[in-house]
Design a protein around this motif. Structure first.
Motif, PDB file in Angstrom:
ATOM      1  N   UNK A 188      -8.704   3.153 -20.199  1.00 20.51           N
ATOM      2  CA  UNK A 188      -9.045   3.381 -18.544  1.00 20.51           C
ATOM      3  C   UNK A 188      -7.842   3.072 -17.949  1.00 20.51           C
ATOM      4  N   UNK A 189      -7.330   4.284 -17.259  1.00 19.62           N
ATOM      5  CA  UNK A 189      -6.192   3.999 -16.400  1.00 19.62           C
ATOM      6  C   UNK A 189      -6.167   3.307 -15.251  1.00 19.62           C
ATOM      7  N   UNK A 190      -7.525   3.111 -14.809  1.00 20.03           N
ATOM      8  CA  UNK A 190      -7.857   2.316 -13.715  1.00 20.03           C
ATOM      9  C   UNK A 190      -7.438   0.937 -13.654  1.00 20.03           C
ATOM     10  N   UNK A 191      -7.124   0.347 -15.167  1.00 22.42           N
ATOM     11  CA  UNK A 191      -6.638  -0.878 -15.134  1.00 22.42           C
ATOM     12  C   UNK A 191      -5.229  -0.933 -14.874  1.00 22.42           C
ATOM     13  N   UNK A 192      -4.454  -0.087 -14.823  1.00 26.23           N
ATOM     14  CA  UNK A 192      -3.109   0.022 -14.554  1.00 26.23           C
ATOM     15  C   UNK A 192      -2.850  -0.533 -13.030  1.00 26.23           C
ATOM     16  N   UNK A 193      -1.796  -1.310 -12.620  1.00 19.86           N
ATOM     17  CA  UNK A 193      -1.376  -1.717 -11.282  1.00 19.86           C
ATOM     18  C   UNK A 193      -0.973  -0.491 -10.559  1.00 19.86           C
ATOM     19  N   UNK A 197       2.425   3.571  -1.429  1.00 17.81           N
ATOM     20  CA  UNK A 197       3.466   3.502  -0.310  1.00 17.81           C
ATOM     21  C   UNK A 197       4.173   2.134  -0.240  1.00 17.81           C
ATOM     22  N   UNK A 198       4.656   2.042  -1.548  1.00 12.36           N
ATOM     23  CA  UNK A 198       5.747   1.043  -1.816  1.00 12.36           C
ATOM     24  C   UNK A 198       5.131  -0.537  -1.900  1.00 12.36           C
ATOM     25  N   UNK A 199       3.755  -0.456  -1.826  1.00 10.77           N
ATOM     26  CA  UNK A 199       2.970  -1.830  -2.025  1.00 10.77           C
ATOM     27  C   UNK A 199       2.221  -1.721  -2.906  1.00 10.77           C
ATOM     28  N   UNK A 200       1.671  -3.142  -3.569  1.00 15.40           N
ATOM     29  CA  UNK A 200       0.689  -3.151  -4.400  1.00 15.40           C
ATOM     30  C   UNK A 200      -0.551  -3.014  -3.938  1.00 15.40           C
ATOM     31  N   UNK A 201      -1.416  -2.093  -4.558  1.00 12.00           N
ATOM     32  CA  UNK A 201      -2.731  -1.778  -3.991  1.00 12.00           C
ATOM     33  C   UNK A 201      -4.083  -1.591  -4.738  1.00 12.00           C
ATOM     34  N   UNK A 202      -5.125  -2.287  -4.128  1.00 17.07           N
ATOM     35  CA  UNK A 202      -6.346  -2.421  -5.068  1.00 17.07           C
ATOM     36  C   UNK A 202      -7.425  -1.854  -4.184  1.00 17.07           C
ATOM     37  N   UNK A 241       1.119   2.748 -11.982  1.00 20.10           N
ATOM     38  CA  UNK A 241       0.814   4.177 -11.338  1.00 20.10           C
ATOM     39  C   UNK A 241       1.630   4.057  -9.812  1.00 20.10           C
ATOM     40  N   UNK A 242       2.392   4.906  -9.472  1.00 18.69           N
ATOM     41  CA  UNK A 242       3.098   4.773  -8.154  1.00 18.69           C
ATOM     42  C   UNK A 242       3.145   5.943  -7.366  1.00 18.69           C
ATOM     43  N   UNK A 243       2.496   5.987  -6.271  1.00 22.22           N
ATOM     44  CA  UNK A 243       2.134   7.331  -5.423  1.00 22.22           C
ATOM     45  C   UNK A 243       3.390   7.866  -5.141  1.00 22.22           C
TER      46      UNK A 243
END
Length: 345
Positions: A188-193, A197-202, A241-243
């Motif tokens: 489940x790739x949803x477990x990846x950080x 926009x350059x900042x950690x997101x949850x 995962x980086x947007x």
């Protein structure tokens, strides 16, 4: 005398209604049975399909195309192959059935359904170059996307956990990646950080789908959250995962690694058919609209660095079309009754 007569009339009406309902039900069953039987019979004017050996090894000479055959007949839903330069030629059927499929470097990923009396179950099956099962993984829902890395070492798949269409917002997906060398499964790739926009997101509404591989570590995919979709670059080793860009769905990386083809939601289009195919230059983030004016709900495949291949609804379920990636030219149908293609060689 009036009341008994009225009673008999009601009974007669009831009997007629029951007979009519029974006739309708019987007719519906017979029609469905007839349609099912028709799908098992080759139709006049359809492609020629015959059983034979199908390999996922890149051919020594020329290229081949492997895809799910949608033509009615005894080989419907089987993986078939044709020469890439003769896509409308006779098809060789493998006997292996897949709902979604992709292959590269002798490795295949086949998403299959097991029909049950109450509900269907699904599996992601990794295939070797002779279409033999290497490993099977239970899938949590309806198969929708699949990809293999250029080396053949990684396989990815996406399923609908709830819902069955990307058109609306009421759906949930599950995307997994497996390394076929050691069977290390990221289920489940949803477990990846997530870096947004350059900042950690949850967020609890994160959805990920549509993997496309750059190599055995880097990949691209769609991330949805807050009612928006983003192209993300994934890093397997870092589990991140980086947007990169907004309004990107079902990305497909070009062979030269410089561009991504994708579905873009265009304002003003129907909610049921909201997409157009675009190409994004990864160096400049410049978008180019292709000449395909219809809504395409597919993860395109690159024929080469200049041309895209994708599915649209057809008489037998789906047909395959091509369009230039540079925004010029015209869309052309190249294969009838076909879906889920992969080029070998």
């Amino acid at each position: 005398m009036t009341q008994p007569l009225q009673g008999r009339t009601r009974v007669l009406i009831l009997l007629v209604a029951v007979l009519l309902l029974g006739s309708v039900g019987t007719g519906a069953v017979l029609y469905a049975s007839g349609q099912s039987a028709r799908k098992d019979q080759a139709q006049p004017g359809g492609p020629v399909v015959t059983p034979g050996p199908v390999s996922l090894q890149p051919p020594a000479g020329g290229r081949r195309l492997v895809f799910r055959n949608m033509a009615w007949g005894p080989h419907r839903d089987e993986l078939v192959t044709v020469p890439a330069d003769q896509p409308d030629g006779p098809r060789t059927a493998s006997g292996v059935q897949c709902l979604r499929f992709y292959a590269a470097a002798g490795t295949g990923i086949c998403l299959q359904a097991e029909r049950g009396p109450l509900q269907d179950t699904y599996h992601a099956v990794v295939l070797d170059d002779r279409l033999r099962e290497l490993r099977s993984f239970p899938a949590a829902g309806i198969p929708t996307r699949s990809r293999v890395s250029p080396s053949g070492h990684l396989a990815a798949w996406t399923v609908f956990v709830s819902g069955d269409s990307y058109a609306g917002t009421n759906f949930s997906t599950r995307t997994a990646i497996v390394d076929v060398r050691d069977w290390n499964l990221r289920d489940n790739l949803e477990a990846f950080a997530v870096i947004k926009d350059g900042k950690p997101y949850q967020a609890p509404d994160v959805n990920i789908w549509g993997v496309t591989f750059a190599d055995d570590n880097a990949f691209y995919a769609t991330l949805a959250t807050g009612g928006q979709t983003y192209l993300v670059r994934g890093d397997l080793a870092a589990r991140s995962l980086t947007t990169l860009h907004q309004n990107v769905e079902c990305p497909s990386l070009s062979p030269d690694g410089t561009r991504v083809a994708y579905k873009k939601r265009v304002p003003g289009l129907s909610e049921d058919a909201p997409w157009r195919i675009y190409v994004l230059d990864l160096a400049t983030m410049t978008e180019t609209a292709t000449a395909e004016q219809r809504s395409v709900d597919d993860q395109a495949v690159w024929v080469d660095d200049a041309t895209l291949l994708y599915a649209l609804p057809g008489d037998f379920g789906a047909d395959l079309w091509t369009v230039p990636a540079d925004g010029g030219g015209l869309a052309e149908r190249v294969l009838e009754a076909a879906v889920a293609p992969a080029y070998l060689g």
